[in-house]
Scaffold this motif. Sequence first.
Motif, PDB file in Angstrom:
ATOM      1  N   ASN A   1      40.908   6.472  96.664  1.00 33.19           N
ATOM      2  CA  ASN A   1      40.321   5.794  95.534  1.00 33.19           C
ATOM      3  C   ASN A   1      39.599   6.382  94.866  1.00 33.19           C
ATOM      4  O   ASN A   1      39.250   5.843  93.785  1.00 33.19           O
ATOM      5  CB  ASN A   1      39.414   4.627  96.349  1.00 33.19           C
ATOM      6  CG  ASN A   1      40.399   3.553  97.350  1.00 33.19           C
ATOM      7  OD1 ASN A   1      41.406   3.536  96.991  1.00 33.19           O
ATOM      8  ND2 ASN A   1      39.833   3.393  98.390  1.00 33.19           N
TER       9      ASN A   1
ATOM     10  N   GLU B   1      30.522  -0.050 101.400  1.00 31.11           N
ATOM     11  CA  GLU B   1      31.606  -0.604 100.423  1.00 31.11           C
ATOM     12  C   GLU B   1      32.563  -1.507 101.184  1.00 31.11           C
ATOM     13  O   GLU B   1      33.007  -2.551 100.455  1.00 31.11           O
ATOM     14  CB  GLU B   1      32.125   0.731 100.016  1.00 31.11           C
ATOM     15  CG  GLU B   1      33.230   0.539  98.640  1.00 31.11           C
ATOM     16  CD  GLU B   1      34.203   1.553  98.732  1.00 31.11           C
ATOM     17  OE1 GLU B   1      34.183   2.717  99.439  1.00 31.11           O
ATOM     18  OE2 GLU B   1      35.041   1.192  97.624  1.00 31.11           O
TER      19      GLU B   1
ATOM     20  N   ASP C   1      31.147  -4.965 101.215  1.00 31.97           N
ATOM     21  CA  ASP C   1      31.123  -5.433  99.793  1.00 31.97           C
ATOM     22  C   ASP C   1      32.635  -6.037  99.521  1.00 31.97           C
ATOM     23  O   ASP C   1      32.772  -6.837  98.829  1.00 31.97           O
ATOM     24  CB  ASP C   1      30.688  -4.561  98.680  1.00 31.97           C
ATOM     25  CG  ASP C   1      29.421  -3.990  98.642  1.00 31.97           C
ATOM     26  OD1 ASP C   1      28.570  -5.169  99.318  1.00 31.97           O
ATOM     27  OD2 ASP C   1      28.988  -3.148  97.935  1.00 31.97           O
ATOM     28  N   LYS C   2      33.571  -5.213 100.269  1.00 26.75           N
ATOM     29  CA  LYS C   2      35.194  -5.803  99.861  1.00 26.75           C
ATOM     30  C   LYS C   2      35.587  -6.727 100.749  1.00 26.75           C
ATOM     31  O   LYS C   2      36.455  -7.077 100.858  1.00 26.75           O
ATOM     32  CB  LYS C   2      35.836  -4.544  99.953  1.00 26.75           C
ATOM     33  CG  LYS C   2      35.922  -3.612  98.740  1.00 26.75           C
ATOM     34  CD  LYS C   2      36.964  -2.385  99.134  1.00 26.75           C
ATOM     35  CE  LYS C   2      37.151  -1.458  97.803  1.00 26.75           C
ATOM     36  NZ  LYS C   2      38.225  -0.496  98.166  1.00 26.75           N
TER      37      LYS C   2
ATOM     38  N   ASN D   1      41.702  -9.221 102.899  1.00 24.58           N
ATOM     39  CA  ASN D   1      41.214  -8.197 102.258  1.00 24.58           C
ATOM     40  C   ASN D   1      41.660  -6.831 102.784  1.00 24.58           C
ATOM     41  O   ASN D   1      41.804  -5.939 102.206  1.00 24.58           O
ATOM     42  CB  ASN D   1      39.570  -8.297 102.531  1.00 24.58           C
ATOM     43  CG  ASN D   1      38.789  -9.348 101.623  1.00 24.58           C
ATOM     44  OD1 ASN D   1      39.648  -9.724 100.595  1.00 24.58           O
ATOM     45  ND2 ASN D   1      37.960  -9.904 101.963  1.00 24.58           N
TER      46      ASN D   1
ATOM     47  N   ALA E   1      43.539  -3.772 101.302  1.00 20.23           N
ATOM     48  CA  ALA E   1      42.864  -2.458 101.218  1.00 20.23           C
ATOM     49  C   ALA E   1      44.233  -1.277 101.631  1.00 20.23           C
ATOM     50  O   ALA E   1      44.017  -0.106 100.983  1.00 20.23           O
ATOM     51  CB  ALA E   1      41.841  -2.280 102.399  1.00 20.23           C
TER      52      ALA E   1
END
Length: 272
Positions: A9, A33, A36-37, A124, A128
Motif C-alpha cells: 500500500n 490501521e 481504523d479500516k 472490509n 483489503a
Amino acid sequence: MKHKDNDNNKKISFVPKTHPRYKSLLNREKVVEALDKGILAKAGLTAHGRGEAFDYLIGEKTTDIALKSIKASAAMLVLAENPVISINGNTIALAKDEIVQLAEELNGKIEVNLFYRTKEREENIKKAFEEDLTIKEKLNNNKIKLLGLNDANRQIPNLDSLRGKVSEKGIYSADVVLVPLEDGDRTEALVNMGKKVISIDLNPLSRTARKSTITIVDEITRCIPLLTKYVKEYKKMDKKALKNIVDNYDNKENLKEMLNYISNRLKTMDLG
Ligand code: ATP
C-alpha cells in the motif's frame, strides 16, 4: 523523520527506521490501521499487546526451539491432503502478504475466521484483499482462495454459532489447519473434530499453545516467511523423510523447552 513503508500500500510510516524498536512500532501502526479500516476488533489490540510482552521475554527473535516447530509444521503442511490457513483481523493486519505467499505454496486455501464476526468486518477484509491488485489477480486465477466469507455454512461442534461458522471446502473438511493467533476454545474444538492444528502464538502458556498439535512460539511476521521457505524446500523431499520429521516432534516437550529458555534468559539477563 518519515519514510515509505515497503508494503504494497506504500503507506507512510511515522516510525524512523533507526528507532531501536522499529519493527515492533511498525507492527503497532499496522494493527491500529487495521482497526481504523474496520478489519480488526478493539480486543485485537489487547491480544497484540499480550503478544508483544511475550516477545520481549523471548528476546524478539526466532529461537532454535521455534525453528523445530516451524520445520515440523512445514512437513505436516506438505504432507496434508487439504490444508487450510485460518486468518483473523490480527493476522491480516500484520501478515496478509506473507500468508498469501504461504498459501500459494500449498493448495491456496485461506479461510477468514473471526472471533467477532460482523458483515461489515467481512466486507472490509474482502476489500483489503481485493484492493491489492497482485492479490486480486491471484484470487481471479484461483492461485489463492478466500473462504469463509459467503460460504461459512458449516458449524464447528461445541462452539457458539458465530465463532463456530466455517466453510465446507475450508476448515470444515481440512485435515490440517494453521491458526495464527487463535483463541484456545476454537483450537480445542478443532482438535476435537480430529484435525491437526498448527498454531502460532507467542504465549507458550496459552490454552491454544497447549492444545495445538504443533505450536510455533514465535512472532507471526518473523515465522511465516520461514515456514514458507521450509514448505518450498520440503516439497522436494520424499514423504517418508517428512513423516519422520513430524513423528519426531513432541509439542509438550517443545513448550517446556521454550519455558526453560525464557526462564534461563531472565535469570542470566544483564540489566546494565
Ligand atoms: P488462549 O485462549 O489460547 O488461552 P488468549 O486468550 O491469549 O489465549 P487471544 O486473546 O485470542 O487468546 O490471543 C491471541 C494470542 O496471540 C495471544 O496469546 C498472544 O500472545 C498471541 N499474539 C499476539 N500477537 C502476536 C504476534 N504478532 N505473533 C504471534 N503471536 C501473537
